[in-house]
Design a protein around this motif. Structure first.
Motif, PDB file in Angstrom:
ATOM      1  N   GLY A  22       0.798  -1.220   0.000  1.00  0.00           N
ATOM      2  CA  GLY A  22       0.000   0.000   0.000  1.00  0.00           C
ATOM      3  C   GLY A  22       0.832   1.271   0.000  1.00  0.00           C
ATOM      4  N   THR A  23       2.147   1.145  -0.187  1.00  0.00           N
ATOM      5  CA  THR A  23       3.021   2.320  -0.164  1.00  0.00           C
ATOM      6  C   THR A  23       3.622   2.645  -1.532  1.00  0.00           C
ATOM      7  OG1 THR A  23       5.013   1.059   0.383  1.00  0.00           O
ATOM      8  CG2 THR A  23       3.645   1.821   2.245  1.00  0.00           C
ATOM      9  N   GLY A  24       3.167   1.967  -2.577  1.00  0.00           N
ATOM     10  CA  GLY A  24       3.642   2.259  -3.921  1.00  0.00           C
ATOM     11  C   GLY A  24       4.696   1.322  -4.467  1.00  0.00           C
ATOM     12  N   CYS A  25       5.175   0.389  -3.658  1.00  0.00           N
ATOM     13  CA  CYS A  25       6.214  -0.542  -4.128  1.00  0.00           C
ATOM     14  C   CYS A  25       5.691  -1.449  -5.235  1.00  0.00           C
ATOM     15  CB  CYS A  25       6.729  -1.405  -2.984  1.00  0.00           C
ATOM     16  SG  CYS A  25       7.650  -0.505  -1.737  1.00  0.00           S
ATOM     17  N   GLY A  26       4.543  -2.056  -5.019  1.00  0.00           N
ATOM     18  CA  GLY A  26       3.974  -2.952  -6.022  1.00  0.00           C
ATOM     19  C   GLY A  26       3.642  -2.214  -7.306  1.00  0.00           C
ATOM     20  N   ARG A  27       3.086  -1.036  -7.165  1.00  0.00           N
ATOM     21  CA  ARG A  27       2.752  -0.204  -8.334  1.00  0.00           C
ATOM     22  C   ARG A  27       4.027   0.123  -9.127  1.00  0.00           C
ATOM     23  NH1 ARG A  27      -1.651   2.756  -9.710  1.00  0.00           N
ATOM     24  NH2 ARG A  27      -2.679   2.213  -7.771  1.00  0.00           N
ATOM     25  N   ALA A  28       5.103   0.473  -8.428  1.00  0.00           N
ATOM     26  CA  ALA A  28       6.368   0.792  -9.099  1.00  0.00           C
ATOM     27  C   ALA A  28       6.944  -0.442  -9.798  1.00  0.00           C
ATOM     28  CB  ALA A  28       7.372   1.357  -8.088  1.00  0.00           C
ATOM     29  N   LEU A  29       6.866  -1.594  -9.147  1.00  0.00           N
ATOM     30  CA  LEU A  29       7.374  -2.821  -9.765  1.00  0.00           C
ATOM     31  C   LEU A  29       6.564  -3.189 -11.008  1.00  0.00           C
ATOM     32  CD1 LEU A  29       8.166  -4.833  -6.533  1.00  0.00           C
ATOM     33  CD2 LEU A  29       9.840  -4.218  -8.299  1.00  0.00           C
ATOM     34  N   MET A  30       5.246  -3.025 -10.956  1.00  0.00           N
ATOM     35  CA  MET A  30       4.426  -3.328 -12.128  1.00  0.00           C
ATOM     36  C   MET A  30       4.714  -2.347 -13.264  1.00  0.00           C
ATOM     37  SD  MET A  30       2.800  -6.121 -11.800  1.00  0.00           S
ATOM     38  CE  MET A  30       1.670  -5.968 -13.190  1.00  0.00           C
ATOM     39  N   ALA A  31       4.940  -1.080 -12.944  1.00  0.00           N
ATOM     40  CA  ALA A  31       5.294  -0.106 -13.979  1.00  0.00           C
ATOM     41  C   ALA A  31       6.633  -0.489 -14.618  1.00  0.00           C
ATOM     42  CB  ALA A  31       5.354   1.303 -13.386  1.00  0.00           C
ATOM     43  N   GLU A  32       7.554  -0.982 -13.815  1.00  0.00           N
ATOM     44  CA  GLU A  32       8.848  -1.437 -14.340  1.00  0.00           C
ATOM     45  C   GLU A  32       8.645  -2.622 -15.281  1.00  0.00           C
ATOM     46  OE1 GLU A  32      13.012  -1.112 -14.708  1.00  0.00           O
ATOM     47  OE2 GLU A  32      11.634   0.210 -13.647  1.00  0.00           O
ATOM     48  N   ALA A  33       7.774  -3.553 -14.909  1.00  0.00           N
ATOM     49  CA  ALA A  33       7.490  -4.707 -15.766  1.00  0.00           C
ATOM     50  C   ALA A  33       6.892  -4.257 -17.096  1.00  0.00           C
ATOM     51  CB  ALA A  33       6.534  -5.673 -15.060  1.00  0.00           C
ATOM     52  N   GLU A  34       5.972  -3.307 -17.045  1.00  0.00           N
ATOM     53  CA  GLU A  34       5.348  -2.811 -18.268  1.00  0.00           C
ATOM     54  C   GLU A  34       6.379  -2.134 -19.169  1.00  0.00           C
ATOM     55  OE1 GLU A  34       1.997  -0.398 -17.135  1.00  0.00           O
ATOM     56  OE2 GLU A  34       1.000  -2.112 -16.162  1.00  0.00           O
ATOM     57  N   GLY A  35       7.243  -1.317 -18.596  1.00  0.00           N
ATOM     58  CA  GLY A  35       8.283  -0.659 -19.379  1.00  0.00           C
ATOM     59  C   GLY A  35       9.258  -1.662 -19.982  1.00  0.00           C
ATOM     60  N   TRP A  36       9.627  -2.660 -19.207  1.00  0.00           N
ATOM     61  CA  TRP A  36      10.534  -3.712 -19.679  1.00  0.00           C
ATOM     62  C   TRP A  36       9.902  -4.446 -20.854  1.00  0.00           C
ATOM     63  CZ3 TRP A  36      10.411  -9.017 -20.132  1.00  0.00           C
ATOM     64  CH2 TRP A  36      11.628  -9.686 -20.223  1.00  0.00           C
ATOM     65  N   ALA A  37       8.625  -4.787 -20.727  1.00  0.00           N
ATOM     66  CA  ALA A  37       7.921  -5.510 -21.793  1.00  0.00           C
ATOM     67  C   ALA A  37       7.789  -4.649 -23.050  1.00  0.00           C
ATOM     68  CB  ALA A  37       6.551  -5.965 -21.296  1.00  0.00           C
ATOM     69  N   ARG A  38       7.412  -3.393 -22.884  1.00  0.00           N
ATOM     70  CA  ARG A  38       7.292  -2.491 -24.046  1.00  0.00           C
ATOM     71  C   ARG A  38       8.623  -2.354 -24.780  1.00  0.00           C
ATOM     72  NH1 ARG A  38       4.370   0.822 -20.446  1.00  0.00           N
ATOM     73  NH2 ARG A  38       2.147   0.649 -20.831  1.00  0.00           N
ATOM     74  N   ALA A  39       9.704  -2.249 -24.030  1.00  0.00           N
ATOM     75  CA  ALA A  39      11.027  -2.093 -24.638  1.00  0.00           C
ATOM     76  C   ALA A  39      11.408  -3.304 -25.483  1.00  0.00           C
ATOM     77  CB  ALA A  39      12.085  -1.853 -23.555  1.00  0.00           C
ATOM     78  N   ARG A  40      10.792  -4.443 -25.229  1.00  0.00           N
ATOM     79  CA  ARG A  40      11.048  -5.654 -25.995  1.00  0.00           C
ATOM     80  C   ARG A  40      10.006  -5.887 -27.078  1.00  0.00           C
ATOM     81  NH1 ARG A  40      13.472  -5.252 -21.905  1.00  0.00           N
ATOM     82  NH2 ARG A  40      15.412  -6.271 -21.413  1.00  0.00           N
ATOM     83  N   GLY A  41       9.126  -4.918 -27.268  1.00  0.00           N
ATOM     84  CA  GLY A  41       8.122  -5.029 -28.308  1.00  0.00           C
ATOM     85  C   GLY A  41       6.939  -5.909 -27.953  1.00  0.00           C
ATOM     86  N   CYS A  42       6.774  -6.201 -26.685  1.00  0.00           N
ATOM     87  CA  CYS A  42       5.640  -7.042 -26.270  1.00  0.00           C
ATOM     88  C   CYS A  42       4.339  -6.259 -26.424  1.00  0.00           C
ATOM     89  CB  CYS A  42       5.802  -7.506 -24.830  1.00  0.00           C
ATOM     90  SG  CYS A  42       7.201  -8.622 -24.605  1.00  0.00           S
ATOM     91  N   GLN A  43       3.306  -6.959 -26.832  1.00  0.00           N
ATOM     92  CA  GLN A  43       1.993  -6.356 -27.030  1.00  0.00           C
ATOM     93  C   GLN A  43       1.075  -6.581 -25.832  1.00  0.00           C
ATOM     94  OE1 GLN A  43       1.787  -8.714 -30.658  1.00  0.00           O
ATOM     95  NE2 GLN A  43       1.169  -6.835 -31.699  1.00  0.00           N
ATOM     96  N   MET A  44       1.468  -7.479 -24.939  1.00  0.00           N
ATOM     97  CA  MET A  44       0.616  -7.792 -23.801  1.00  0.00           C
ATOM     98  C   MET A  44       1.508  -8.169 -22.619  1.00  0.00           C
ATOM     99  SD  MET A  44      -2.442 -10.704 -23.354  1.00  0.00           S
ATOM    100  CE  MET A  44      -1.928 -11.510 -24.809  1.00  0.00           C
ATOM    101  N   LEU A  45       1.051  -7.795 -21.424  1.00  0.00           N
ATOM    102  CA  LEU A  45       1.679  -8.228 -20.179  1.00  0.00           C
ATOM    103  C   LEU A  45       0.615  -8.992 -19.419  1.00  0.00           C
ATOM    104  CD1 LEU A  45       4.129  -8.241 -18.255  1.00  0.00           C
ATOM    105  CD2 LEU A  45       3.217  -6.134 -17.256  1.00  0.00           C
ATOM    106  N   MET A  46       0.942 -10.203 -19.030  1.00  0.00           N
ATOM    107  CA  MET A  46      -0.021 -11.008 -18.290  1.00  0.00           C
ATOM    108  C   MET A  46       0.589 -11.448 -16.965  1.00  0.00           C
ATOM    109  SD  MET A  46       0.131 -14.584 -20.475  1.00  0.00           S
ATOM    110  CE  MET A  46      -0.940 -15.467 -19.381  1.00  0.00           C
ATOM    111  N   LEU A  47      -0.267 -11.905 -16.080  1.00  0.00           N
ATOM    112  CA  LEU A  47       0.182 -12.465 -14.811  1.00  0.00           C
ATOM    113  C   LEU A  47      -0.886 -13.406 -14.309  1.00  0.00           C
ATOM    114  CD1 LEU A  47      -1.448 -10.928 -12.226  1.00  0.00           C
ATOM    115  CD2 LEU A  47      -0.186  -9.041 -13.212  1.00  0.00           C
ATOM    116  N   ARG A  48      -0.506 -14.214 -13.376  1.00  0.00           N
ATOM    117  CA  ARG A  48      -1.435 -15.145 -12.731  1.00  0.00           C
ATOM    118  C   ARG A  48      -1.412 -14.846 -11.244  1.00  0.00           C
ATOM    119  NH1 ARG A  48      -1.722 -19.044 -16.908  1.00  0.00           N
ATOM    120  NH2 ARG A  48       0.074 -18.794 -18.271  1.00  0.00           N
ATOM    121  N   SER A  49      -2.541 -15.052 -10.608  1.00  0.00           N
ATOM    122  CA  SER A  49      -2.643 -14.798  -9.174  1.00  0.00           C
ATOM    123  C   SER A  49      -3.537 -15.868  -8.566  1.00  0.00           C
ATOM    124  CB  SER A  49      -3.238 -13.400  -8.941  1.00  0.00           C
ATOM    125  OG  SER A  49      -3.320 -13.127  -7.565  1.00  0.00           O
ATOM    126  N   SER A  50      -3.076 -16.484  -7.503  1.00  0.00           N
ATOM    127  CA  SER A  50      -3.853 -17.545  -6.857  1.00  0.00           C
ATOM    128  C   SER A  50      -5.239 -17.052  -6.474  1.00  0.00           C
ATOM    129  CB  SER A  50      -3.135 -18.050  -5.607  1.00  0.00           C
ATOM    130  OG  SER A  50      -1.938 -18.696  -5.962  1.00  0.00           O
TER     131      SER A  50
END
Length: 145
Positions: free
Chosen positions: A89-117
């Motif tokens: 709730g302090t922004g860590c998860g949000r920052a990590l997800m933004a990093e994942a999105e940027g990493w994926a975009r930089a590789r030309g990915c069209q979609m980012l997916m995840l699984r959650s129990s």
């Protein structure tokens, strides 16, 4: 609370992830994690980022990977994400997800997916608040080899 800083995981950081892996529900020893990280580093299209705070050290981590598949467009997947319970709730998860999105975009990915129990309802609300949509409901099958 100090701001969160993101950076790639370093081999010397790996022992600090043991407690976070327990919180994620996948306990492992430091030697097990060190071996797994070495294997990941040898495979292209893999990245592990940590979130750290000046006073608290590493407070979260995220593994993102390219996920080549015949039935999907060029996709990346967040294989794991965990933030220490005291820092949620302090922004860590949000920052990590933004990093994942940027990493994926930089590789030309069209979609980012995840699984959650299915029992991680708070995580589901978190991902939905970031704009992720539930795409399916499925069962995971495993077999020990």
């Amino acid at each position: 609370m100090s701001p969160v800083q993101l950076r790639p995981l370093r081999p010397s950081d790996v022992p600090e992830l043991v407690g976070l892996c327990e919180q994620l529900g996948w306990p492992a020893t430091a030697p097990e994690l060190e071996e797994r990280f070495e294997r990941l580093r040898a495979v292209p299209g893999q990245a592990v980022f940590v979130a750290e705070r000046e006073a608290g050290g590493i407070v979260g981590w995220m593994h993102v990977q390219e996920r080549p598949a015949l039935h999907l467009p060029h996709t990346a997947e967040v294989a794991a994400l965990v933030v220490d319970a005291a820092h949620r709730g302090t922004g860590c998860g949000r920052a990590l997800m933004a990093e994942a999105e940027g990493w994926a975009r930089a590789r030309g990915c069209q979609m980012l997916m995840l699984r959650s129990s299915s029992h991680r309802e708070a995580a589901h609300r978190f991902y939905e608040a970031l704009g992720y949509e539930r795409a399916s409901s499925s069962f995971k099958f495993t077999r020990t080899l």
